[in-house]
Motif scaffolding. Structure first.
Motif, PDB file in Angstrom:
ATOM      1  N   SER A 167      -5.366  -1.687 -27.880  1.00  0.00           N
ATOM      2  CA  SER A 167      -4.886  -0.277 -27.611  1.00  0.00           C
ATOM      3  C   SER A 167      -5.840   0.637 -27.697  1.00  0.00           C
ATOM      4  O   SER A 167      -5.984   1.404 -26.404  1.00  0.00           O
ATOM      5  CB  SER A 167      -4.020   0.198 -28.985  1.00  0.00           C
ATOM      6  OG  SER A 167      -2.825  -0.409 -28.781  1.00  0.00           O
ATOM      7  N   THR A 183       1.885  -1.437 -28.716  1.00  0.00           N
ATOM      8  CA  THR A 183       1.565  -0.557 -27.668  1.00  0.00           C
ATOM      9  C   THR A 183       0.558  -0.768 -26.792  1.00  0.00           C
ATOM     10  O   THR A 183       0.226  -0.023 -25.775  1.00  0.00           O
ATOM     11  CB  THR A 183       1.698   0.871 -28.247  1.00  0.00           C
ATOM     12  OG1 THR A 183       0.586   0.869 -29.185  1.00  0.00           O
ATOM     13  CG2 THR A 183       2.701   1.031 -28.959  1.00  0.00           C
ATOM     14  N   ARG A 193       1.268   4.736 -35.331  1.00  0.00           N
ATOM     15  CA  ARG A 193       0.851   3.377 -35.392  1.00  0.00           C
ATOM     16  C   ARG A 193       0.523   2.959 -36.950  1.00  0.00           C
ATOM     17  O   ARG A 193       0.866   1.866 -37.538  1.00  0.00           O
ATOM     18  CB  ARG A 193      -0.328   2.883 -34.704  1.00  0.00           C
ATOM     19  CG  ARG A 193       0.297   2.940 -33.078  1.00  0.00           C
ATOM     20  CD  ARG A 193      -1.081   2.699 -32.334  1.00  0.00           C
ATOM     21  NE  ARG A 193      -1.927   1.476 -32.505  1.00  0.00           N
ATOM     22  CZ  ARG A 193      -1.381   0.251 -32.329  1.00  0.00           C
ATOM     23  NH1 ARG A 193      -0.401  -0.051 -31.642  1.00  0.00           N
ATOM     24  NH2 ARG A 193      -2.342  -0.676 -32.730  1.00  0.00           N
ATOM     25  N   PHE A 206       0.622  -0.989 -22.602  1.00  0.00           N
ATOM     26  CA  PHE A 206       1.017   0.504 -22.114  1.00  0.00           C
ATOM     27  C   PHE A 206      -0.173   1.092 -21.074  1.00  0.00           C
ATOM     28  O   PHE A 206      -0.109   1.353 -19.820  1.00  0.00           O
ATOM     29  CB  PHE A 206       1.657   1.262 -22.800  1.00  0.00           C
ATOM     30  CG  PHE A 206       2.310   2.465 -22.034  1.00  0.00           C
ATOM     31  CD1 PHE A 206       3.438   2.221 -21.246  1.00  0.00           C
ATOM     32  CD2 PHE A 206       1.744   3.905 -22.342  1.00  0.00           C
ATOM     33  CE1 PHE A 206       3.978   3.378 -20.654  1.00  0.00           C
ATOM     34  CE2 PHE A 206       2.317   5.022 -21.427  1.00  0.00           C
ATOM     35  CZ  PHE A 206       3.416   4.688 -20.721  1.00  0.00           C
ATOM     36  N   TYR A 242       6.588  -2.335 -33.714  1.00  0.00           N
ATOM     37  CA  TYR A 242       6.072  -1.084 -33.143  1.00  0.00           C
ATOM     38  C   TYR A 242       4.599  -0.809 -32.725  1.00  0.00           C
ATOM     39  O   TYR A 242       4.363   0.155 -32.144  1.00  0.00           O
ATOM     40  CB  TYR A 242       6.271  -0.146 -34.230  1.00  0.00           C
ATOM     41  CG  TYR A 242       7.762   0.094 -34.687  1.00  0.00           C
ATOM     42  CD1 TYR A 242       8.703   0.615 -33.819  1.00  0.00           C
ATOM     43  CD2 TYR A 242       8.330  -0.110 -36.185  1.00  0.00           C
ATOM     44  CE1 TYR A 242       9.996   0.987 -34.053  1.00  0.00           C
ATOM     45  CE2 TYR A 242       9.359   0.348 -36.482  1.00  0.00           C
ATOM     46  CZ  TYR A 242      10.468   0.703 -35.365  1.00  0.00           C
ATOM     47  OH  TYR A 242      11.659   1.127 -35.544  1.00  0.00           O
ATOM     48  N   ASN A 295       5.295  -5.089 -21.710  1.00  0.00           N
ATOM     49  CA  ASN A 295       5.863  -3.975 -22.702  1.00  0.00           C
ATOM     50  C   ASN A 295       7.253  -4.181 -22.878  1.00  0.00           C
ATOM     51  O   ASN A 295       7.911  -3.692 -23.840  1.00  0.00           O
ATOM     52  CB  ASN A 295       5.710  -2.693 -21.757  1.00  0.00           C
ATOM     53  CG  ASN A 295       4.277  -2.007 -21.683  1.00  0.00           C
ATOM     54  OD1 ASN A 295       3.713  -1.574 -22.797  1.00  0.00           O
ATOM     55  ND2 ASN A 295       3.820  -1.566 -20.715  1.00  0.00           N
TER      56      ASN A 295
END
Length: 193
Positions: free
Chosen positions: A116, A159, A147, A162, A156, A193
């Motif tokens: 990320s 990510t 997060r 993205f 969750y 995603n």
């Protein structure tokens, strides 16, 4: 492939910093990496089970991914609307011959922070040309409160794809040189995603 390796070599300090920050900001998890998952143990353990179930259903011809008798035995239950993270299950399936399911879960969780941060770094650096701004943006994105509060839930935390998707999507419109490669990469990261 050579360009990718050169880029990673160029960014090795950035990756090392995100690696160290993940260890520091999730401490003392690293000391219990092989025996505990990050966060609480309320619902998050179901996500560890999901990784185990993915591998079991793939390897056993008598099982199907979207139904199990292991929950609500003997009736069983459908998993179509369950929190199966299929991509994480696939990655855990690849890691499974080398480590147990909890270690797979922890490796994938650790990588969500690292990737990320790095993905956002690449995106912001591409847009601004500023490596410091990219690093700070990656730091904010990887360790944002959303997060950090939900560290028990890999669904969750996932990510990290993205920023990579956005990066290649923007490159499709800004660069003519590698348009097909950018389209393929954007499509893959959108799928992730």
């Amino acid at each position: 492939m050579r360009r990718i390796l050169e880029r990673i070599k160029k960014d090795s300090i950035i990756l090392l910093l995100y690696f160290l920050l993940t260890i520091i900001l999730t401490y003392p998890w690293i000391l219990k990496f092989s025996t505990h998952k990050l966060g609480d143990d309320i619902d998050g353990s179901m996500l560890v089970w999901n990784l185990w179930w993915f591998a079991k259903s793939i390897l056993n011809n008598n099982e199907t991914l979207f139904f199990t008798n292991y929950i609500f035995y003997p009736v069983g239950t459908g998993l179509v609307f369950h929190t199966l993270t299929i991509l994480n299950g696939f990655f855990a399936f690849i890691l499974k011959p080398f480590v147990d399911v909890l270690a797979c879960f922890n490796i994938l969780t650790f990588l969500t922070f690292l990737l990320s941060g790095y993905g956002m770094f690449l995106l912001v650096e591409y847009l601004t040309g500023n490596r410091k701004a990219g690093f700070i943006a990656g730091l904010i994105y990887a360790f944002c409160p959303f997060r950090m509060i939900r560290v028990s839930f890999i669904n969750y935390l996932t990510t990290q794809w993205f920023p990579f998707y956005l990066l290649f999507l923007i490159k499709i419109f800004k660069e003519e040189k590698n348009k097909l490669l950018n389209i393929v990469c954007a499509s893959i990261f959108l799928l992730f995603n």
